[in-house]
Design a protein around this motif. Sequence first.
Motif, PDB file in Angstrom:
ATOM      1  N   SER A  10       0.797  -1.224   0.000  1.00 21.99           N
ATOM      2  CA  SER A  10       0.000   0.000   0.000  1.00 21.99           C
ATOM      3  C   SER A  10       0.832   1.278   0.000  1.00 21.99           C
ATOM      4  CB  SER A  10      -0.943   0.018   1.214  1.00 21.99           C
ATOM      5  OG  SER A  10      -0.211  -0.112   2.419  1.00 21.99           O
ATOM      6  N   ARG A  11       2.137   1.174   0.286  1.00 26.70           N
ATOM      7  CA  ARG A  11       2.984   2.364   0.302  1.00 26.70           C
ATOM      8  C   ARG A  11       4.315   2.072  -0.378  1.00 26.70           C
ATOM      9  NH1 ARG A  11       1.196   6.541   3.032  1.00 26.70           N
ATOM     10  NH2 ARG A  11       3.217   7.577   2.982  1.00 26.70           N
ATOM     11  N   SER A  27       8.222   8.883   1.316  1.00 21.81           N
ATOM     12  CA  SER A  27       7.229   7.815   1.233  1.00 21.81           C
ATOM     13  C   SER A  27       5.935   8.389   0.688  1.00 21.81           C
ATOM     14  CB  SER A  27       6.985   7.173   2.605  1.00 21.81           C
ATOM     15  OG  SER A  27       6.364   8.085   3.487  1.00 21.81           O
ATOM     16  N   ALA A  29       1.630   6.972  -0.503  1.00 18.78           N
ATOM     17  CA  ALA A  29       0.665   5.902  -0.735  1.00 18.78           C
ATOM     18  C   ALA A  29       0.797   5.427  -2.171  1.00 18.78           C
ATOM     19  CB  ALA A  29      -0.745   6.397  -0.454  1.00 18.78           C
ATOM     20  N   ARG A  30       0.713   4.113  -2.359  1.00 20.96           N
ATOM     21  CA  ARG A  30       0.874   3.551  -3.696  1.00 20.96           C
ATOM     22  C   ARG A  30      -0.492   3.192  -4.262  1.00 20.96           C
ATOM     23  NH1 ARG A  30       1.029  -0.864  -6.365  1.00 20.96           N
ATOM     24  NH2 ARG A  30       0.524  -2.156  -4.560  1.00 20.96           N
ATOM     25  N   PRO A  35       3.508   6.791  -7.512  1.00 22.67           N
ATOM     26  CA  PRO A  35       2.884   7.995  -6.957  1.00 22.67           C
ATOM     27  C   PRO A  35       3.533   9.273  -7.483  1.00 22.67           C
ATOM     28  CG  PRO A  35       3.354   6.392  -5.229  1.00 22.67           C
ATOM     29  CD  PRO A  35       4.035   5.900  -6.468  1.00 22.67           C
ATOM     30  N   THR A 125       0.062  -3.516   5.608  1.00 18.30           N
ATOM     31  CA  THR A 125      -1.181  -4.088   5.097  1.00 18.30           C
ATOM     32  C   THR A 125      -1.406  -5.468   5.696  1.00 18.30           C
ATOM     33  OG1 THR A 125      -0.895  -2.872   3.034  1.00 18.30           O
ATOM     34  CG2 THR A 125      -2.436  -4.718   3.011  1.00 18.30           C
ATOM     35  N   GLY A 219       3.570   1.011   8.483  1.00 18.99           N
ATOM     36  CA  GLY A 219       2.722   2.186   8.616  1.00 18.99           C
ATOM     37  C   GLY A 219       1.924   2.264   9.896  1.00 18.99           C
TER      38      GLY A 219
END
Length: 250
Positions: A10-11, A27, A29-30, A35, A125, A219
């Motif tokens: 997710s990142r 960093s 969010a993907r 991104p 995640t 995260g």
Amino acid sequence: MDLLIDSGNSRIKWAYSQGGQLRAHGSAARGAGIPDAAQAAWQAGPCPTRVMVANVAGHRFAVQLDQWLQARWQLVAECIQVNPDQGGIHLAYAQPERLGVDRWLAMVAAVHDTTGPVAVIDAGTALTLDVVTHDGWHEGGIIVPGIELMAEALLRKSSGIQFGTQGDMAATTTGPLGTDTHSAIEKGSLYAVTGAIEHALARRGATAQSGLSVIICGGNAALVMAELNLQCRHVPDLVLRGMQIIKGGG
């Protein structure tokens, strides 16, 4: 100077490695692609000698990254794979290639940063826990859904559970138990994750007297740390540190 990229579920995280130091961390969010924040940071940064990536985001992301690197710097990313002959860890997996590269790199960094046995937690995640002995033997680990993933699965698979009104969704509680559906799911997911960690370590025989260090990244690290009855050290760039060790042949 190398650009190190940790592409998670997710990142995405990155840093430049030079002279044994990590700098210019970032960093984002993907989503479906690279991104915008990552692209902007890389465009503003120096041209790296090479790019190394630990990718658990899948083949599509790897292709997108290589296309971007080719267009920008005429480079192709060096994709790190689990190598039991590197990093100083004797893996418990009979098929080491089936171990997530992010778990392996986190263990490599943790072992190089401690002198005794160490538990490595990645609260992302998915939540993973691995234990490595003082002499580098990987005892094994556990994988459970992360806090958000657990809550999302509950809502998706249980048609009778509804958040209700917008006010209900926004409600929060500082007590030990939820006072609305939203906070009850949040509390339950958090307790399930932290309970799994503490139970696994208790079954393993880890106590305050065992000398086991606990290092956490991911995260949701701060949220999990606050609930655990364990002394933890938060190392946000643990996977990137592992990449730096591996690239140096450690």
